[in-house]
Design an enzyme around this catalytic site. Structure first.
Site, PDB file in Angstrom:
ATOM      1  N   HIS A 197      11.943  53.293  11.522  1.00 31.33           N
ATOM      2  CA  HIS A 197      12.184  54.708  11.194  1.00 31.33           C
ATOM      3  C   HIS A 197      12.463  54.867   9.697  1.00 31.33           C
ATOM      4  CE1 HIS A 197      12.081  55.637  15.379  1.00 31.33           C
ATOM      5  NE2 HIS A 197      13.208  55.021  15.685  1.00 31.33           N
ATOM      6  N   ASP A 215       4.251  58.758  15.350  1.00 28.40           N
ATOM      7  CA  ASP A 215       4.597  57.734  16.340  1.00 28.40           C
ATOM      8  C   ASP A 215       4.306  56.325  15.817  1.00 28.40           C
ATOM      9  OD1 ASP A 215       5.583  56.883  18.758  1.00 28.40           O
ATOM     10  OD2 ASP A 215       3.709  57.132  19.841  1.00 28.40           O
ATOM     11  N   LEU A 257       4.335  75.078   0.110  1.00 27.14           N
ATOM     12  CA  LEU A 257       4.279  74.471   1.446  1.00 27.14           C
ATOM     13  C   LEU A 257       5.518  74.814   2.286  1.00 27.14           C
ATOM     14  CD1 LEU A 257       2.976  72.254   3.394  1.00 27.14           C
ATOM     15  CD2 LEU A 257       4.577  70.663   2.323  1.00 27.14           C
TER      16      LEU A 257
END
Ligand code: FPP
Length: 248
Positions: free
Chosen positions: A39, A22, A133
């Protein structure tokens, strides 16, 4: 003073870290820039944190990239986010392959633009045999919608006579979530300083340790990530038991 990475015990890392990324919009607005540039800068942080998680040997990293509620944002921001996502997936495939990263996603994939679905499916398929991962992107994701979908699946099985309501267990419900097969998140990080879950991993985060930082996502560094992991390691996870019971 030693850095957070020096204090990190690499043998007791969380298996699954989930992040609410956020503060992109505020980061941009504080600089007099349009939100989309926040963003765009956030994508750079995504790359850094994926690298850090992969290097540390963390098993699963779930990133909240787009919620079911984010569709309500201005059309320009939504389409900007979708094109950032598409170019991220296109540009990062080679890094994922080089680093043994397996891509996965959770959410209403069919709601994404077709060209995003296409590159997403292609990267998921191409990285399917990787064993490092697991990078799990939450896209058009909402916790309530995920639980409702699981309940609907089970109800359909009951209606078809293949399942008896008494056979519904927590494990069975879990198998019908998008996250089936993944461990629950041990650590949930939220950047941008808000103290809420925002419909993220409502079922899975039951016992996650929460780490909230005021730092906006574009400013979040690998060092901040190591600091969150170090603080996680200082916590005592009791899972409903008493501290004394854990000492035995
Ligand atoms: C929240 O910040 C962030 C989002 C809604 C999108 C997160 C997306 C990215 C970091 C980039 C794309 C993702 C990937 C995986 C390539 P906000 O806009 O709500 O910030 P604010 O609270 O300051 O307005």
């Amino acid at each position: 003073m030693s850095s957070p990475s020096n204090q990190l015990d690499r043998h007791s890392l969380p298996a699954h870290v989930a992040i609410i990324m956020d503060g992109n919009g505020r980061w941009a607005q504080n600089r007099g820039m349009i939100r989309l540039l926040g963003h765009k800068s956030g994508v750079k942080t995504v790359k850094k944190i994926v690298t850090a998680a992969s290097e540390l040997g963390i098993k699963v990293l779930t990133l909240y990239a787009f919620s079911t509620e984010n569709w309500k944002r201005p059309e320009q921001e939504v389409s900007g986010l979708m094109s950032l996502l598409k170019s991220y997936l296109e540009n990062e495939l080679s890094t994922m392959l080089d680093n043994n990263i397996k891509l996965r996603c959770m959410g209403r994939k069919k709601q994404l633009p077709e060209e995003v679905q296409h590159v997403l499916n292609s990267s998921i398929n191409k990285t399917a045999n990787n064993t490092g991962l697991v990078l799990n992107l939450a896209l058009s994701y909402g916790g309530r919608s995920e639980i409702t979908r699981a309940a609907r699946n089970l109800a359909k099985m009951c209606a078809a006579g293949t399942l008896h309501p008494d056979e519904i267990t927590e494990d069975l419900l879990e198998e019908n979530l998008y996250s089936a097969g993944l461990p629950d998140p041990d650590l949930l990080i939220r950047t941008g300083g808000e103290y809420r879950l925002s419909n993220f991993l409502l079922w899975q985060a039951s016992y996650a340790e929460l780490y909230i930082t005021e730092t906006n996502w574009p400013d979040f560094t690998q060092e901040d990530f190591h600091r969150a992991l170090t603080i996680y390691q200082e916590r005592q996870r009791r899972f409903g038991k008493t501290g004394d019971q854990l000492k035995k």
